[in-house]
Design an enzyme around this catalytic site. Structure first.
Site, PDB file in Angstrom:
ATOM      1  N   SER A 169     -89.164  42.754 -17.007  1.00 28.03           N
ATOM      2  CA  SER A 169     -90.182  43.470 -17.786  1.00 28.03           C
ATOM      3  C   SER A 169     -90.663  44.672 -16.989  1.00 28.03           C
ATOM      4  O   SER A 169     -90.661  44.658 -15.744  1.00 28.03           O
ATOM      5  CB  SER A 169     -91.368  42.556 -18.086  1.00 28.03           C
ATOM      6  OG  SER A 169     -92.467  43.294 -18.591  1.00 28.03           O
ATOM      7  N   TYR A 173     -97.268  35.927 -16.282  1.00 34.15           N
ATOM      8  CA  TYR A 173     -96.122  36.717 -16.731  1.00 34.15           C
ATOM      9  C   TYR A 173     -95.746  37.760 -15.689  1.00 34.15           C
ATOM     10  O   TYR A 173     -94.563  37.903 -15.331  1.00 34.15           O
ATOM     11  CB  TYR A 173     -96.458  37.378 -18.062  1.00 34.15           C
ATOM     12  CG  TYR A 173     -95.296  38.066 -18.729  1.00 34.15           C
ATOM     13  CD1 TYR A 173     -94.382  37.341 -19.492  1.00 34.15           C
ATOM     14  CD2 TYR A 173     -95.109  39.443 -18.613  1.00 34.15           C
ATOM     15  CE1 TYR A 173     -93.317  37.968 -20.114  1.00 34.15           C
ATOM     16  CE2 TYR A 173     -94.052  40.077 -19.235  1.00 34.15           C
ATOM     17  CZ  TYR A 173     -93.160  39.334 -19.990  1.00 34.15           C
ATOM     18  OH  TYR A 173     -92.108  39.966 -20.599  1.00 34.15           O
TER      19      TYR A 173
END
Length: 242
Positions: free
Chosen positions: A140, A154
């Site tokens: 990401s 995350y």
């Protein structure tokens, strides 16, 4: 003798998170060059993607599997031959700050985004070495630049994937194995439903599409054997909601 990558037989790629979003788009794209093993928890979604691939002239096998079960060796046995990996499964939670997150959710995110990735790579390594395979990890942009809205668990998991990718390249390149991490920005998929406040239609239109990331996955996996794409950051033009 030709190297495993230059032989004419079709290679096999195992893709996690293949029932929707980026994983499904990558599966459809790579079906042009590979037999695709679709892995995810929802068999109906996987079978739908397999039907799309078959209709386009490709081949696919659907394997309903929870990658956090901790038995990656059994998954690889069920998949059969695996030459390449695309690890696209991911998880987040709406509770993303130190003030509201729950440790059980934190563990679930880490288990899915990091631990399961490492377990699958470890189980697949013998086949990857034999086939001089490529591991493409969907990380990401939160691992590359400040993304406060992405959440504690995350961000930690995605940043750790950069170290995992580096270590794989450092230690396995002598076997012909290469790893590449793709760090996409906002993608308009159902994953957005896990945000504390899912974005409206207008910002979604400015986001990446799953197919944009799938093109990058294809680039990483099908590049010539002497080329390694260590890391590729992809972001949409213009700002979007976080």
């Amino acid at each position: 003798m030709a190297s495993p990558r230059t032989q004419q037989e079709r290679r096999t790629v195992l893709i996690t998170g293949a029932g929707s979003g980026t994983g499904a788009a990558a599966a459809r794209a790579l079906a042009a060059t590979h037999h695709v093993v679709l892995v995810g928890r929802r068999l109906d979604r996987l079978e739908s993607v397999a039907e799309q691939i078959s209709a386009a002239g490709g081949t696919a096998t659907a394997l309903a599997w929870d990658i956090t079960r901790g038995d990656a060796e059994t998954l690889l046995e069920a998949a059969g031959r695996v030459d390449d990996l695309v690890l696209a499964a991911g998880l987040n939670t709406p509770q993303r700050t130190w003030g509201d997150q729950h440790m059980a959710d934190f563990r679930s995110v880490i288990d899915t985004n990091l631990i399961a990735v490492a377990e699958i790579i470890a189980a697949a390594l013998p086949g990857l070495r034999r086939g001089q395979g490529t591991v493409c990890i969907i990380s990401s942009v939160a691992a590359w630049t400040a993304s406060p809205g992405a959440g504690v668990a995350y961000r930690a998991s995605k940043m750790a994937l950069r170290a995992l990718t580096d270590a794989l390249n450092e230690q396995e390149s002598t076997h012909g194995v290469r790893a590449g991490a793709i760090l996409p920005g906002d993608i308009d998929t159902e994953f957005l439903s896990l945000r504390p406040a899912p974005p409206s239609d207008e910002p979604r239109r400015r986001m990446l599409a799953a197919e944009d990331v799938a093109r990058a996955v294809t680039f990483v996996v099908t590049s010539p054997p002497h080329v390694r794409i260590d890391e590729l950051v992809i972001t949409p033009v213009g700002s979007v909601e976080r």
